[in-house]
Scaffold this active site. Structure first.
Site, PDB file in Angstrom:
ATOM      1  N   LYS A 153       5.103   5.724   5.470  1.00 11.64           N
ATOM      2  CA  LYS A 153       3.807   6.273   5.045  1.00 11.64           C
ATOM      3  C   LYS A 153       3.388   7.318   6.069  1.00 11.64           C
ATOM      4  O   LYS A 153       2.652   7.032   7.023  1.00 11.64           O
ATOM      5  CB  LYS A 153       2.791   5.130   4.947  1.00 11.64           C
ATOM      6  CG  LYS A 153       1.987   5.169   3.652  1.00 11.64           C
ATOM      7  CD  LYS A 153       1.163   3.934   3.455  1.00 11.64           C
ATOM      8  CE  LYS A 153      -0.146   4.263   2.799  1.00 11.64           C
ATOM      9  NZ  LYS A 153      -0.116   5.027   1.563  1.00 11.64           N
TER      10      LYS A 153
HETATM   11  N1  PMP Z   1       3.679   4.939  -3.452  1.00  6.47           N
HETATM   12  C1  PMP Z   1       2.976   5.791  -2.680  1.00  6.47           C
HETATM   13  C2  PMP Z   1       3.459   7.185  -2.523  1.00  6.47           C
HETATM   14  C3  PMP Z   1       1.810   5.338  -2.034  1.00  6.47           C
HETATM   15  O1  PMP Z   1       1.102   6.165  -1.267  1.00  6.47           O
HETATM   16  C4  PMP Z   1       1.367   4.011  -2.222  1.00  6.47           C
HETATM   17  C5  PMP Z   1       0.110   3.537  -1.553  1.00  6.47           C
HETATM   18  N2  PMP Z   1       0.370   3.075  -0.255  1.00  6.47           N
HETATM   19  C6  PMP Z   1       2.138   3.170  -3.037  1.00  6.47           C
HETATM   20  C7  PMP Z   1       3.287   3.668  -3.633  1.00  6.47           C
HETATM   21  C8  PMP Z   1       1.747   1.738  -3.230  1.00  6.47           C
HETATM   22  O2  PMP Z   1       1.952   1.036  -2.026  1.00  6.47           O
HETATM   23  P1  PMP Z   1       1.127  -0.277  -1.669  1.00  6.47           P
HETATM   24  O3  PMP Z   1       1.277  -1.195  -2.830  1.00  6.47           O
HETATM   25  O4  PMP Z   1       1.799  -0.777  -0.433  1.00  6.47           O
HETATM   26  O5  PMP Z   1      -0.273   0.136  -1.446  1.00  6.47           O
END
Ligand code: PMP
Length: 296
Positions: A153
């Site tokens: 991220k």
């Molecule tokens: N894909 C992307 C590109 C994201 O930014 C997120 C949000 N963090 C997700 C998927 C979903 O991830 P999570 O379930 O860990 O929030």
């Protein structure tokens, strides 16, 4: 929306007012996007305030930092404790928590020793609406995983997400669905994608996606509920005319999708497996699922 005059943030070992915090305009993160962050939620439950999957989020944060050559002097346990303190100091219960690791002044393209850790949070009420999202297939692709660490991220990655969301909204859609460089379905700008066909749920395999923590929770729930869930290489034509579809992410939880490129999904949302999963997810985050089961 994110802070007011009373908001306290954590920054580099101190608690200070958000309104009084400053940063360096020469920070590498600001110029080149090298920084990492998380999006986490806490929920008010009958057992007090709980941070959902705090360990998994902070493990991902530290993994993202390591992949970007950023040295962080905090452990997962310390970061969780700081987050609990942050919520208490700000009297927050249902909240969205945003840790950000950013770098000091440096205009080179090399790792920076000056590493800052900021954690903030703001109120995030329960969303009870059931408006379905209308998606368009984006003209932007997800980045090639050989050009960056797609599983991390990283601040700079979100320029791709911003372009995709902006394009979708400018064309009258709610959100975008991005493909990979080979034309297979990847994910949304900030959420993972699933669709349902003939009683089976499909989702893109890791490779071009952030393997979301909500996505992984959906795998756990599907297993517990005896639902068939498969990772697959998905073509956009496979999705057209499917029974249902949904996005998953920490912020939106499990959000139903009504249509893709103007083609509606066939089942009413409330009759889909995605809807059942969304209810199970809401029970999971508030940790009262067993109590609910006892009542029915
Ligand atoms: N894909 C992307 C590109 C994201 O930014 C997120 C949000 N963090 C997700 C998927 C979903 O991830 P999570 O379930 O860990 O929030």
């Amino acid at each position: 929306m994110y802070y007011n005059d009373n908001t306290i943030i954590f920054l580099d070992g101190s608690w200070l007012k958000a309104a009084e915090a400053t940063t360096d305009l020469f920070a590498q993160t600001l110029h080149y996007g090298n920084g990492v962050f998380e999006g986490i939620r806490s929920y008010k439950t009958e057992d007090g305030v709980r941070i959902f999957k705090a360990k998994e989020h902070y493990e991902r944060l530290l993994m993202s930092a390591e992949l970007m050559h950023i040295k962080v002097d905090y452990t997962v346990e310390q970061l969780i404790q700081l987050t609990e303190d942050l919520l208490a100091k700000n009297n927050l219960e249902d909240a969205y928590i945003r840790p950000l690791i950013y770098l000091g002044a440096n205009m080179s393209l090399q790792p920076v020793d000056e590493v800052h850790v900021m954690i903030t949070a703001w109120e995030w009420g329960r969303y009870l609406g059931s408006d379905l999202l209308n998606l368009m297939t984006s003209s932007y692709q997800r980045p090639n995983p050989k050009s960056c660490h797609i599983e991390a991220k990283v601040v700079g990655h979100y320029t791709n997400s911003i372009l995709a969301t902006t394009e979708a909204k400018s064309k009258g859609f709610d959100e975008a669905l991005l493909l990979d460089q080979f034309g297979f379905v990847a994910e949304g700008p900030g959420a993972n994608f699933f669709y349902e066909k003939a009683g089976v749920i499909y989702t893109p395999a890791p490779g071009y996606i952030l393997n979301g923590i909500t996505r992984q929770t959906v795998f756990e729930l599907a297993k517990e509920m005896g639902l068939e869930l498969k990772e697959a290489q998905i073509k956009i034509e496979d999705v057209y005319g499917a029974d249902g579809a949904f996005f998953t992410g920490t912020a939106a939880e499990i959000a139903g999708i009504g249509s893709l490129d103007g083609k509606s999904f066939t089942k009413p949302w409330k009759e889909t497996l995605g809807y059942e999963l969304s209810l199970a997810y809401k029970r999971r985050v508030s940790q009262n699922e067993f109590r609910d089961f006892a009542l029915v």
